[in-house]
Design an enzyme around this catalytic site. Structure first.
Site, PDB file in Angstrom:
ATOM      1  N   SER A   1     -36.046   3.688  -7.262  1.00  0.00           N
ATOM      2  CA  SER A   1     -36.384   3.828  -6.395  1.00  0.00           C
ATOM      3  C   SER A   1     -35.035   3.586  -5.323  1.00  0.00           C
ATOM      4  O   SER A   1     -33.799   4.033  -6.135  1.00  0.00           O
ATOM      5  CB  SER A   1     -37.155   2.605  -6.233  1.00  0.00           C
ATOM      6  OG  SER A   1     -36.471   1.649  -5.563  1.00  0.00           O
ATOM      7  N   LYS A   2     -35.542   3.549  -4.173  1.00  0.00           N
ATOM      8  CA  LYS A   2     -33.917   4.009  -3.322  1.00  0.00           C
ATOM      9  C   LYS A   2     -33.089   2.799  -3.427  1.00  0.00           C
ATOM     10  O   LYS A   2     -31.857   2.353  -3.532  1.00  0.00           O
ATOM     11  CB  LYS A   2     -34.109   3.726  -1.629  1.00  0.00           C
ATOM     12  CG  LYS A   2     -35.246   5.180  -1.845  1.00  0.00           C
ATOM     13  CD  LYS A   2     -34.445   4.966   0.129  1.00  0.00           C
ATOM     14  CE  LYS A   2     -34.932   6.285   0.767  1.00  0.00           C
ATOM     15  NZ  LYS A   2     -37.126   6.370   1.439  1.00  0.00           N
TER      16      LYS A   2
END
Ligand code: GLU
Length: 474
Positions: free
Chosen positions: A244-245
């Protein structure tokens, strides 16, 4: 003109345009594309935009742009109409009607609040909520449309990556095909699209594996043959949580902007879960030739930026100068540097840089002196080299280089060696002095190539500027 596909393989990538193309999605798309290209089949791009509140035209444009950058050409899809779910509502309605007519689907008018109470109660008991089937035999003519599911038995998904995975029917409930407001659910529109697009292999993320038994029963209710399924593992960050980010950039565009060449990105994505012996570097043609869905691992893949950058450099090293120059060109403008106009010259320039950079951004960074006079000199080196003695040596160099019959790397090297000897110095003394004067740095590609590429006029101007700087400050 498009040639007729040699096989009947038809695969699709079906992004929901609720954001940018994520590396996980790009890898799924790549596996579909490779499968189609390997088998001479058709690769379809379908936009699953039924979630209107989160789907935007900007996201669709960004996804198409990422595809174009990666070089994943699609045979069917936008801008041709009919490949966005919002354009296919009539098809979903027709198929829903068929299921109503055959008695395989029924309407349910249970109020959402009542269902929500049941869901919460199930949750409190630690159970997964399953709709009770209360409306199954009420013969309603309106409401949410549900698929009548078998109460007993089991459905096996024969996954090409995971093997057979069996789901007990008692764990599945009569799921909603069409909501009360007339919009189809994801699982239903996805099935209708796959049958009407004659998809032969559904290759997608394994977050959809649990949907597959429901979908298989829907194919069966509609009387359609089922496609093959292959569920690709998730991509994890180095800490083994879902990528994820938090782990840094995850959108395909971010890697393009970071200067990873598309071929290297494609190579890296293919290796996230797929392997062929212990080979790491693959050209696109090799990937197409060698890719087999059966070689895709069932276990999760871990995203490794260091390896991506290593591959990026390997691809740059293998590229010919002209191609690399073409890829590097936009990065000059982005770095705020003058954009070189002479492509042949730039091709020679990037050839001297590719050993020293992992990405196109770094390539331009280490090579910026080719297009920009050094705005400053490395301080320590300047103190050491730009001395009164340095000034004398620069004078000698300027005079000698000014009278060289030609300005090639070979003749420059010869001249430097002769001068070194005449002055009783080592080659490195003059080389470092020149390097600092023309590049501003103490590390650069081989100095004689650098000087030859800069050309006589520019070299002399830079040596002269360095010399003048010493003159005024000492
Ligand atoms: N729109 C779905 C997604 O983005 C596609 C699922 C599928 O490929 O069947 O996850």
């Amino acid at each position: 003109m498009k040639t007729r596909p040699a096989s009947s393989v038809r695969v699709r990538f079906a992004p929901s345009p609720t954001g940018h193309l994520h590396v996980g999605g790009a890898r799924t798309a790549l596996f579909n594309w490779l499968y189609a290209r390997h088998h001479g089949g058709v690769f379809i791009l379908r936009i699953e935009d039924t979630d209107r509140s989160r789907s935007t035209d900007e996201n669709i444009a960004a996804i198409l742009e990422a595809f174009e950058w990666l070089g994943l050409s699609w045979d069917e899809g936008p801008p041709t109409p009919g490949y966005r779910q919002t354009e296919r509502m009539e098809l979903y309605r027709e198929h829903a009607q068929r299921l109503v007519a055959s008695g395989r689907a029924y309407y349910c008018d249970c109020p959402p609040e009542a269902l929500e109470r049941e869901r919460q109660a199930a949750q409190r008991r630690g159970e997964t909520f399953r709709y009770s089937g209360r409306c199954r035999d009420r013969g309603l003519r309106a409401g949410a449309l549900r698929l009548r599911m078998p109460d007993q038995g089991a459905t096996a998904v024969n996954d090409l990556i995971h093997g057979p995975v069996t789901f007990e029917h008692r764990q599945l409930d009569d799921w909603i095909l069409v909501r009360t407001d007339g919009t189809p659910t994801y699982n239903f529109s996805n099935v209708v699209d796959d049958v009407t697009m004659r998809i032969t292999h559904v290759i997608r993320g394994n977050d959809h594996l649990s949907n597959t038994p429901k979908q298989l029963l829907c194919y069966e209710a509609l009387g359609y043959p089922v496609p093959e399924f292959a569920h690709v593992s998730m991509i994890l960050g180095p800490d083994r949580s879902r990528l994820s980010k938090r782990h840094g950039a995850t959108s395909v565009q971010a890697f393009r902007d970071a200067g990873i060449p598309a071929d290297a990105m494609v190579n890296y994505l293919a290796r996230l879960g797929w392997s062929h012996g212990d080979q790491e570097i693959f050209s696109r043609a090799e990937l197409i030739e060698l890719f087999d869905i059966k070689d895709v691992a069932a276990s999760a893949a871990i995203f490794d930026r260091t390896k991506l950058e290593w591959l990026s450099q390997e691809h740059m090293k293998q590229m010919d100068g002209a191609r690399l120059a073409e890829l590097a060109l936009p990065f000059f403008a982005r770095a705020g540097l003058p954009v070189p106009r002479d492509q042949a010259w730039l091709a020679r320039v990037v050839d001297t840089l590719k050993e020293r950079a992992k990405t196109l951004v770094e390539l331009v960074e280490v090579g910026r002196f080719y297009v920009e006079r050094p705005p400053e000199y490395e301080e320590k080196a300047a103190q050491k080299l730009f001395t009164a003695e340095g000034a004398r040596r620069l004078d000698v160099l300027i005079e000698r280089l000014g009278s060289l019959p030609d300005f090639t790397a070979e003749s420059l090297e010869r001249a430097y060696r002769e001068l070194t000897e005449a002055l009783g110095l080592k080659l490195v003394d003059l080389a470092q002095l020149s390097r600092l004067a023309v590049t501003g740095r103490t590390a650069s590609p081989p100095i004689f190539e650098v000087l030859a590429l800069l050309g006589r006029e520019e070299t002399l101007a830079r040596l002269g500027a360095a010399r003048a700087g010493i003159g005024s400050s000492r």
